[in-house]
Design an enzyme around this catalytic site. Structure first.
Site, PDB file in Angstrom:
ATOM      1  N   GLN A   1      19.583 -57.400 -17.739  1.00 31.67           N
ATOM      2  CA  GLN A   1      19.151 -56.874 -18.926  1.00 31.67           C
ATOM      3  C   GLN A   1      17.676 -56.194 -18.825  1.00 31.67           C
ATOM      4  OE1 GLN A   1      19.238 -59.664 -22.048  1.00 31.67           O
ATOM      5  NE2 GLN A   1      18.046 -58.537 -23.691  1.00 31.67           N
ATOM      6  N   ASP A   2      17.556 -54.813 -19.403  1.00 31.32           N
ATOM      7  CA  ASP A   2      16.631 -54.026 -19.455  1.00 31.32           C
ATOM      8  C   ASP A   2      16.249 -53.538 -18.162  1.00 31.32           C
ATOM      9  OD1 ASP A   2      16.693 -54.330 -22.237  1.00 31.32           O
ATOM     10  OD2 ASP A   2      14.651 -55.547 -22.363  1.00 31.32           O
TER      11      ASP A   2
END
Length: 587
Positions: free
Chosen positions: A403-404
């Site tokens: 994530q990210d």
């Protein structure tokens, strides 16, 4: 989260009528407010037996302020801030003066916020959690960057319109104010992970939002000023039209920035770059860590400083601060030179601070390196690289996380022949960024998660920001490919209200859900976002079953698509030639 007012958004059938009524009320109120203010000031001046010439000058000044502020989203704030500043009001004779006065007043507000955060840390620091302390220090960093950006904008405005072309002035000024707006929201976003954070966020909210609105007003006035002047220039030079060949000239013919020395030009044109220092984990170089080499690099340098990073795995967090300009990282190949870390939000970090490598110093370059965050899908936000550097470029690099993965935070950026792999929102931020000839691959996410290739964060419709993916390949890693039916993958979702993402001339595999795009939160931003697709191919590129949002469109005009090319969107003709990396300015 407090966001920019939706002046141009409406969710009902009679939205247009309501908007017109709202704008009329705002205009009437502003006119009444200004009239009362001017009458009061004039009466005050006359009662003090001032010279009638002074009265006339003040009335003219306030009329100019009213005119300039009429183009903003917060005209009352714009007028009151400048008109009631005794230092500024008497010196206003043009829209440019209004902008400069507004920027100076904004800087004063930014300084106030900086000291407010410092006081909060001093008074209550012992009661904060680890993440709250980190978030407050993130705020100090972004506020400090805002101050620098506003200072630079004032200096650039002093030179306007003589020093550069009108287009370059416009690009630079709008980039600076776009970044300044982003920084205020970044500060507040650091307090969005836990309910306990909300108390700290509440203490900072009013000051940050005030500066965000002031920056929004300055950006709107800059856009109005530069758009008007460029239109006048276009009319005057209508007989001299730029040919397509000139606009898309090859890299070897691209213009070189003024700051680049002749030696650096030769260096970047050469296939072999001689390093200034060498980093080697085994001790065979000048430094054992990348951080040590960066710390030793000169500050505010106008000369390219090359750090050669030999093959190896470097387990560290690297910060290239705003003082470290013109730094270049060169690895021994993306699979051989790896900089890796594991900070994450679940582990107590903020998203901003979780980055394995964070780059803020402008004109940063990197090639042949892997940037990695190994925290894993269960640790939620965990950034491999965060970039807030203006005119930053990356060539043949890998960005690996979940994530990210890649935080394209702010300013102008370019990525070519890179690999970006991740899960939720794995390319996100609010820079103006173009990806060319890159492989963008979704990975297998955590249980119950959906993959989002992008989460773009434009907050103000005047911000010159967005994510452009051009001539790339969007697909899946092998671990997702086998189970792709269990984990829907989308091209993006709107992180902020005016989110802007364009996918063009790219190959999209069937890993992408036919709807293409996904909501952030109900109807939020669906009317105000801009999501475009242009001449894509592949099993996942069909648009017949795409979302029906007002803000989504299939781009059919080459002229419209041209606005998202590297030449136009990130002013690439002014700086990409200096990178020595391959690039295309046009379609």
């Amino acid at each position: 989260m407090d966001r920019i007012k939706r002046l141009y958004a409406g969710d009902s059938a009679d939205g247009a009528t309501k908007r017109k009524r709202k704008l009329l009320l705002v205009a009437l109120f502003s006119t009444l407010f200004i009239a009362v203010a001017v009458i009061g000031i004039a009466a005050s001046v006359r009662s003090s037996h001032e010279n009638p010439i002074t009265v006339r000058r003040l009335l003219q000044s306030h009329a100019t302020i009213q005119s300039a502020c009429s183009s903003t989203f917060y005209p009352d704030l714009c007028f009151s801030a400048v008109a009631f500043s005794t230092e500024a009001a008497g010196r206003i004779s043009s829209n440019k003066d209004v902008i400069e006065a507004s920027l100076n007043l904004t800087m004063a507000a930014v300084q106030h916020n900086f000291f407010a955060v410092k006081k909060l840390i001093a008074d209550q620091g012992g009661s904060f959690t680890k993440r709250e302390k980190t978030a407050l220090h993130d705020c100090l960093e972004t506020i400090d960057e805002t101050l620098d950006e506003l200072h630079e904008a004032v200096e650039d405005l002093h030179l306007y319109p003589k020093k550069k072309s009108l287009q370059q002035h416009a690009d630079d000024l709008k980039t600076l104010l776009s970044s300044a707006i982003t920084n205020q929201e970044t500060c507040l976003d650091g307090f969005s992970h836990d309910s306990a954070d909300k108390k700290v966020r509440k203490a900072l909210l009013a000051g940050q939002v005030h500066v965000e609105k002031m920056c929004s007003n300055a950006l709107a006035m800059i856009k109005n000023l530069t758009d008007t002047d460029m239109e006048i220039e276009r009319r005057a030079m209508s007989s001299r039209k730029l040919t397509e060949e000139e606009e898309e000239r090859p890299a070897s013919e691209a213009g070189w920035p003024e700051w680049l020395s002749a030696g650096d030009r030769r260096l970047l044109q050469s296939s072999t770059v001689t390093p200034d220092v060498v980093v080697a984990a085994d001790g065979s170089g000048n430094y054992k860590t990348v951080s040590a080499a960066v710390a030793a690099a000169p500050e505010q340098s106008s000369k390219r400083y090359v750090i050669k990073i030999k093959a190896g795995v470097y387990r560290e967090n690297v910060d290239v601060s705003k003082k470290k300009k013109n730094i270049m990282f060169i690895g021994d190949g993306r699979t051989n030179t790896i900089i890796t870390g594991s900070r994450s939000v679940v582990g107590g970090s903020t998203t901003f601070n979780s980055a394995t490598v964070a780059v803020v110093g402008e004109r940063f370059l990197a090639r042949d390196i892997t940037f990695q965050n190994t925290a894993g899908a269960a640790m939620h936000q965990a950034v491999a690289l965060r970039v807030g550097a203006d005119l930053a470029a990356f060539y043949q690099c890998d960005f690996l996380a979940y994530q990210d993965t890649l935080y394209v935070h702010s300013n102008r950026q370019f990525f070519v022949k890179c690999l970006i792999a991740g899960t939720v929102d794995f390319i996100f931020g609010n820079s103006a960024v173009v990806f060319q000839d890159c492989d963008i691959h979704a990975r297998r996410p955590g249980s119950g998660q959906k993959n989002m290739v992008t989460a773009q964060g434009r907050m103000d419709p005047n911000q010159v920001t967005g994510i452009v993916i051009q001539k790339c390949r969007i697909g899946a890693t092998s671990d997702l490919q086998a189970v792709k039916s269990s984990f829907p993958t989308y091209l993006g979702r709107p992180w902020k209200e005016y989110s802007r993402t364009v996918i063009m001339q790219s190959s999209i595999s069937d890993v992408i859900h036919p709807a293409g795009w996904y909501e952030w939160n109900g109807n939020f931003a669906l009317n105000t976002l801009y999501y475009g697709e242009y001449l894509n191919s592949g099993a996942g590129a069909g648009t017949s079953n795409r979302v029906k949002w007002k803000g989504f469109k299939v781009i059919t005009s080459a002229t419209e698509a041209q606005g998202f090319t590297a030449g136009r969107f990130i002013a690439g003709s002014n700086w990409l030639g200096s990178t020595g990396f391959p690039f295309s300015l046009g379609l």
